[in-house]
Design an enzyme around this catalytic site. Structure first.
Site, short mmCIF file in Angstrom:
data_model
loop_
_atom_site.label_atom_id
_atom_site.label_comp_id
_atom_site.label_asym_id
_atom_site.label_seq_id
_atom_site.Cartn_x
_atom_site.Cartn_y
_atom_site.Cartn_z
N PHE A 79 -27.41 -64.16 3.41
CA PHE A 79 -28.36 -64.79 2.48
C PHE A 79 -28.81 -66.11 3.09
CE2 PHE A 79 -25.71 -62.16 -0.33
CZ PHE A 79 -26.67 -61.47 -1.04
N PHE A 105 -25.40 -68.79 2.95
CA PHE A 105 -24.09 -68.16 3.15
C PHE A 105 -24.25 -66.67 3.44
CE2 PHE A 105 -24.81 -66.96 -1.23
CZ PHE A 105 -24.12 -65.75 -1.39
N GLU A 121 -22.17 -62.96 2.68
CA GLU A 121 -21.10 -62.32 1.91
C GLU A 121 -20.41 -61.27 2.79
OE1 GLU A 121 -22.51 -59.79 -1.22
OE2 GLU A 121 -20.49 -59.36 -1.95
N ILE A 122 -19.11 -61.38 2.89
CA ILE A 122 -18.36 -60.33 3.60
C ILE A 122 -17.98 -59.29 2.57
CG2 ILE A 122 -16.20 -59.81 4.80
CD1 ILE A 122 -16.50 -62.45 6.23
N ILE A 144 -5.33 -61.47 1.24
CA ILE A 144 -5.48 -62.93 1.17
C ILE A 144 -4.84 -63.60 2.39
CG2 ILE A 144 -4.82 -64.99 -0.16
CD1 ILE A 144 -5.31 -63.36 -2.69
N ILE A 162 -23.86 -62.86 -4.85
CA ILE A 162 -22.69 -62.15 -4.34
C ILE A 162 -22.19 -61.15 -5.39
CG2 ILE A 162 -21.21 -64.07 -5.11
CD1 ILE A 162 -19.39 -63.51 -2.75
N1 ACO Z 1 -1.47 -59.83 4.65
C1 ACO Z 1 -1.02 -60.90 5.33
N2 ACO Z 1 -1.26 -61.07 6.65
C2 ACO Z 1 -1.96 -60.12 7.26
C3 ACO Z 1 -2.44 -58.96 6.63
C4 ACO Z 1 -2.16 -58.85 5.25
N3 ACO Z 1 -2.56 -57.80 4.57
N4 ACO Z 1 -3.08 -58.19 7.54
C5 ACO Z 1 -3.00 -58.85 8.70
N5 ACO Z 1 -2.33 -59.99 8.53
C6 ACO Z 1 -2.04 -61.01 9.51
C7 ACO Z 1 -1.44 -60.48 10.78
O1 ACO Z 1 -0.05 -60.36 10.71
C8 ACO Z 1 -1.87 -61.53 11.76
O2 ACO Z 1 -1.07 -62.67 11.62
P1 ACO Z 1 -0.39 -63.41 12.87
O3 ACO Z 1 -1.53 -63.80 13.74
O4 ACO Z 1 0.32 -64.56 12.29
O5 ACO Z 1 0.49 -62.40 13.50
C9 ACO Z 1 -3.24 -61.91 11.27
O6 ACO Z 1 -3.27 -61.57 9.88
C10 ACO Z 1 -4.37 -61.16 11.95
O7 ACO Z 1 -3.96 -59.91 12.40
P2 ACO Z 1 -4.90 -58.99 13.23
O8 ACO Z 1 -4.06 -58.08 14.07
O9 ACO Z 1 -5.91 -59.79 13.92
O10 ACO Z 1 -5.61 -58.17 12.09
P3 ACO Z 1 -5.75 -56.59 11.92
O11 ACO Z 1 -6.37 -56.00 13.12
O12 ACO Z 1 -4.48 -56.02 11.48
O13 ACO Z 1 -6.79 -56.54 10.74
C11 ACO Z 1 -7.09 -56.28 8.38
C12 ACO Z 1 -6.54 -57.16 9.50
C13 ACO Z 1 -8.56 -56.07 8.58
C14 ACO Z 1 -6.86 -56.99 7.04
C15 ACO Z 1 -6.33 -54.93 8.44
O14 ACO Z 1 -4.97 -55.18 8.26
C16 ACO Z 1 -6.79 -53.93 7.43
O15 ACO Z 1 -7.70 -53.16 7.69
N6 ACO Z 1 -6.14 -53.85 6.24
C17 ACO Z 1 -6.47 -52.85 5.25
C18 ACO Z 1 -7.82 -53.12 4.62
C19 ACO Z 1 -7.90 -54.44 3.91
O16 ACO Z 1 -7.03 -54.86 3.20
N7 ACO Z 1 -9.05 -55.14 4.11
C20 ACO Z 1 -9.41 -56.37 3.49
C21 ACO Z 1 -9.85 -56.10 2.12
S1 ACO Z 1 -10.72 -57.42 1.41
C22 ACO Z 1 -12.31 -57.23 1.93
O17 ACO Z 1 -12.62 -56.31 2.61
C23 ACO Z 1 -13.30 -58.27 1.58
#
Ligand code: ACO
Length: 671
Positions: free
Chosen positions: A404, A409, A411-412, A455, A478
């Site tokens: 936007f 901003f 929006e993801i 989160i 949003i």
């Molecule tokens: N809660 C807490 N920490 C997390 C989570 C979680 N659910 N997922 C990843 N992390 C942490 C990892 O441990 C890492 O921390 P570190 O650097 O201290 O070790 C950091 O976040 C980033 O990890 P990456 O390996 O870069 O992330 P990854 O490739 O696993 O992708 C993602 C993260 C996209 C959230 C993935 O876990 C996923 O697809 N989860 C399921 C779908 C989901 O929940 N998506 C978000 C929904 S909200 C939305 O879409 C707006």
């Protein structure tokens, strides 16, 4: 240190270029430059191209030849008309400086009977001295028009003329009215006349004695026309022409920058290097008090950049940053990042549609609470785009977003990585690419409704529940999700996010080494303090034996206001005085690209009084030093970009004097 880090980034970048380049000649040059830069890091020297000949390669230069041409053909015209011709000549020279030469093999195909050895030599020189330095700024950069002469001009002129005229015809409706006659009527004529002189065997404009012969050396025209420096604007507009975003843009750095006339807002492949200076800026940069001597840094860097000390695999130790493995994979071409989206007015591209379906699948599996139809609708909605992560030609993750720009901003909407690829750093690297993409598009805020389970991930990517965007900007825009938490992230345009962890890691190593050295120097043990036993309650810190030897210095020369409220009020008053000063007008707002061509290529850390007011308001200035550094940046930038005789330069000097007077008055520095 910045310079060497700059070279490191360039080496990485060239490494990718070598792998992605398909043309054998170009690949070979990239590889030689890659080796050269690597060597210069090991030797901590400046990269020096070892060529038999150094620039200029032919005299007179193209620039001089075109000057002579204007003099030869148009000196009889009244001054207003001569001005028009000069404008055309400048446009033409500017075009050459950003012209993408065809490769020797393309040329062989196009002109099969021509001998290409000579062309290949010039092509190689052009890559080394003009083209590659445009994106690897640790290499010295020259303008094509200043180091090449008639030979190179002859090899590009015909095709260039054809393409320029064709483009002018196609885009004639976009031309501002005042430029229309210039481009559509005068420019073709100008090019035809110049063509005659370029290919003629007896044209006097290529004679080194031209000036003496025609004007008796009286009219100093040599320097009248030169291409404007570092500008990529089209020849008829100061600001880039907006082109409809295409449906697919590559984000991976392996993409070679495209300096042709077209601009493609989706492509963010060009390396953004906010952190390091241009090579010519280096010498001008003011030294900051307390800076570590350059020799020492070089010495320390030598131990760090030595590949034997940091083997690549050690990057993947338990202490490595989360995204390092992903960054290495991207560099090796194992994974790729692309911003893609559906489009209603462009022919569907099969590969992109397949990727969109792949994304829809990943999102549906990873976000089971979202209705599948809803995901499909948004992923295929032309207003949404998705940064997709591709491995082995398959989608393994992505971030779907909607920009936007008017609201400031993005929006993801969905963010996910397929289950067996999670926790490998892909999520972090995806987000870093998304941040860089948005900095390029000048949107500096992300908002998202994060799932309860996500989160933690968003927090690690710099998101917080404390939203910086005013509510009025996003309400109604949003999408609201039940049970999810609104989180925001403010981007800092000076941070090269995808490289950030490497830079920090290197800086950390340097500091660690410096501390070790210091410790080795001061192994002296002093007797303990006995004064307290005698009833003394307090002594000045500087009287502690040996404390100065550790590098400790008394806190600043001025007074650091401890009370945040008092600091805020003092800074506010100073800023108000500065803004009301009669010489403050050039610095009131960020410099507009349209008014200062190439400004943001030259000035890497812009600053202005409006931004400072915003920073002050958001309580960014927690110390006087931060505030003074920003203000100093305004003056330094101004003097860097503008010539000393300019009005702006003078304003900077006067305002600076006034500012330091105010700072002294407030007792923030010693009188
Ligand atoms: N809660 C807490 N920490 C997390 C989570 C979680 N659910 N997922 C990843 N992390 C942490 C990892 O441990 C890492 O921390 P570190 O650097 O201290 O070790 C950091 O976040 C980033 O990890 P990456 O390996 O870069 O992330 P990854 O490739 O696993 O992708 C993602 C993260 C996209 C959230 C993935 O876990 C996923 O697809 N989860 C399921 C779908 C989901 O929940 N998506 C978000 C929904 S909200 C939305 O879409 C707006």
């Amino acid at each position: 240190m910045n310079r060497l880090l700059g070279v490191v980034l360039d080496v990485e970048y060239l490494y990718t270029c070598v792998h992605k380049e398909e043309d054998a000649d170009t690949k070979q040059v990239y590889f030689s430059l890659f080796k050269l830069l690597r060597k210069s890091i090991l030797q901590m020297g400046k990269p020096m191209l070892e060529a038999q000949e150094s620039p200029p390669f032919e005299k007179p230069s193209i620039e001089q030849g075109v000057n002579n041409f204007v003099q030869y053909k148009f000196s009889h015209l009244p001054s207003k008309e001569r001005q028009t011709i000069m404008e055309l000549a400048k446009m033409f020279l500017n075009q050459i400086n950003y012209w993408q030469l065809e490769t020797p093999s393309q040329r062989r195909q196009r002109v099969p009977n021509e001998e290409t050895a000579g062309y290949k030599v010039n092509y190689t020189r052009w890559l080394c001295y003009c083209n590659v330095p445009q994106f690897c700024d640790s290499l010295p950069r020259y303008e094509t028009t200043q180091i090449f002469g008639r030979t190179l001009l002859r090899s590009v002129f015909t095709i260039m003329r054809k393409q320029l005229l064709e483009q002018a015809r196609q885009e004639k409706d976009k031309l501002p009215p005042e430029k229309r006659t210039l481009i559509l009527t005068h420019f073709p004529k100008f090019l035809s006349m110049l063509e005659e002189e370029v290919y003629s065997h007896s044209s006097p404009i290529w004679s080194l004695e031209f000036l003496a012969g025609t004007t008796g050396g009286q009219i100093p025209v040599q320097t009248v026309i030169s291409a404007p420096p570092v500008t990529r604007s089209l020849y008829y507009s100061a600001s880039p022409v907006s082109v409809e975003p295409s449906t697919c843009g590559s984000v991976s750095p392996a993409r070679k920058p495209n300096p042709t006339l077209e601009s493609n807002p989706v492509v963010v492949g060009e390396k953004r290097k906010a952190s390091e200076p241009l090579h010519h800026e280096e010498n001008k940069r003011p030294r900051v008090m307390g800076d570590i001597p350059m020799d020492l840094i070089n010495e320390v860097m030598a131990t760090i950049t030595d590949p034997a000390t940091i083997p690549e695999t050690s990057l993947l130790s338990a202490h490595s940053a989360r995204d390092e493995a992903a960054r290495l994979e991207e560099r090796r071409g194992v994974i790729e990042f692309h911003v893609i989206g559906n489009s209603l007015n462009q022919k569907p591209n099969k590969r992109i549609l397949m990727w969109l379906v792949g994304l829809q699948n990943v999102f549906s599996h990873q976000l089971p609470r979202m209705p599948k139809e809803y995901i499909t609708r948004l992923v295929f909605d032309p207003k949404h785009k998705t940064l997709s992560l591709i491995k082995d030609g398959r989608v393994i993750g992505g971030i779907c977003f909607r920009m936007f720009p008017s609201q400031g901003f993005t929006e993801i909407v969905f963010c996910a990585v397929t289950s067996n690829e999670q926790v490998k750093g892909y999520g972090t690297h995806l987000m870093n690419h998304l941040k860089e993409y948005h900095i390029k598009h000048e949107i500096l805020n992300f908002l998202t409704y994060a799932d309860e389970y996500a989160i933690g991930y968003f927090k690690k990517q710099g998101f917080s529940k404390d939203i910086k965007v005013p509510k009025s900007k996003y309400v109604g825009y949003i999408k609201d999700y039940e049970g999810a938490t609104l989180m925001g992230c403010e981007l800092n345009p000076s941070i090269p996010y995808t490289e950030f962890s490497v830079i920090i890691k290197k800086q950390k190593e340097i500091i660690k080494k410096l501390i070790e050295r210091k410790q080795a120097q001061i192994r002296k043990v002093y007797p303990g303090l006995s004064c307290f036993k005698d009833g003394v309650r307090q002594i000045p810190i500087e009287s502690i034996p040996g404390i100065r030897e550790t590098g400790w210095k008394p806190a600043g020369k001025g007074k650091e206001l401890k009370d945040p409220e008092q600091l805020y009020t003092t800074l506010k008053s100073i800023l108000q005085h500065v803004k009301s000063h009669q010489n403050a007008w050039p610095f009131m707002e960020p410099v507009k690209k349209t008014e200062a061509p190439g400004y943001y290529q030259v000035i890497r850390f812009p600053m202005d009084l409006k931004t400072m007011s915003e920073r002050l308001k958001s309580r960014y200035y927690t110390t006087r030093k931060l505030f003074m550094a920003d203000m100093q940046r305004i003056f330094t930038n101004c003097r860097e970009y503008n010539p000393p005789e300019s009005e702006y330069y003078k304003c900077a000097n006067l305002l600076e004097k006034f500012f330091y007077g105010k700072i002294k008055e407030a007792g923030l520095i010693e009188k």
